[in-house]
Design a protein around this motif. Structure first.
Motif, PDB file in Angstrom:
ATOM      1  N   PHE A  43      47.651  73.785  43.280  1.00  0.00           N
ATOM      2  CA  PHE A  43      48.201  75.215  43.492  1.00  0.00           C
ATOM      3  C   PHE A  43      49.739  75.329  43.005  1.00  0.00           C
ATOM      4  N   ASN A 140      42.027  79.572  44.700  1.00  0.00           N
ATOM      5  CA  ASN A 140      41.668  80.308  45.710  1.00  0.00           C
ATOM      6  C   ASN A 140      40.214  80.117  46.115  1.00  0.00           C
ATOM      7  N   ARG A 141      39.270  80.180  45.161  1.00  0.00           N
ATOM      8  CA  ARG A 141      38.088  79.924  45.689  1.00  0.00           C
ATOM      9  C   ARG A 141      37.769  78.570  46.387  1.00  0.00           C
ATOM     10  N   LYS A 143      40.060  77.003  48.211  1.00  0.00           N
ATOM     11  CA  LYS A 143      40.627  77.179  49.424  1.00  0.00           C
ATOM     12  C   LYS A 143      39.517  78.009  50.432  1.00  0.00           C
ATOM     13  N   GLU A 144      38.772  78.772  49.822  1.00  0.00           N
ATOM     14  CA  GLU A 144      38.039  79.501  50.808  1.00  0.00           C
ATOM     15  C   GLU A 144      37.007  78.589  51.399  1.00  0.00           C
TER      16      GLU A 144
END
Length: 176
Positions: A43, A140-141, A143-144
């Motif tokens: 990131f 982001n995916r 991290k989810e």
């Protein structure tokens, strides 16, 4: 061998050389990183690229190319960590790390070739800044999924997202 395969191999050879030199300097010190920390490291790199693209300037003397190489290398580190778990110490030899690097790079290439066939090299028509956004979306995916302890209902797992991050970064370096 297709042009895309040759370009992919050239980019990976460059990334592997950087990985190998860092192994010489630091050994496998990254083995202590949990996968979530690897995701955060990717990131940081992708966010910096987007910042430079958006602002049109940079103040740190490390170019976007170096950040893309780091994304590829951390993506492979992430895949290693997912499969082997993190360690309390450097528990892997440089030679073993390089063998695993080659295995995951080959798997990324095979995935790219299959997707490239189905999508008919659409990435060649994309804006290079879209690769950055796609990598950030995959982060982001990831991290989810990490916040759900790696469990998904219908989506691909963390490993698939790491592979996609690697391949988008390869595409960006090819288009550079």
């Amino acid at each position: 061998m297709t042009k895309t395969e040759q370009e992919f191999d050239k980019v990976i050879a460059t990334c592997r050389l950087v990985f190998e030199k860092k192994l010489n300097d630091y050994g496998t010190s990254w083995r202590i990183m949990r996968p979530q920390s690897v995701t955060d490291q990717i990131f940081i790199k992708a966010n910096r690229i987007r910042s430079i693209e958006t602002k049109g300037e940079q103040r740190v003397d490390e170019d976007v190319r170096s950040e893309l190489i780091a994304i590829i290398n951390y993506g492979i580190i992430g895949l290693i960590q997912l499969e082997h778990g993190f360690a309390q110490t450097k528990d892997m030899s440089n030679e073993q790390a390089l063998r695993l690097y080659n295995d995951y790079a080959t798997a990324a290439k095979n995935l790219m070739l299959n997707k490239n066939h189905d999508y008919d090299e659409a990435w060649r028509q994309m804006r290079t800044s879209s690769f950055t956004d796609m990598i950030l979306m995959k982060i982001n995916r990831t991290k989810e999924i990490e916040s759900h302890a790696g469990q998904t209902l219908v989506s691909e797992g963390i490993d698939a997202n790491y592979y996609d991050m690697i391949n988008y970064a390869v595409f960006a370096l090819i288009r550079e």
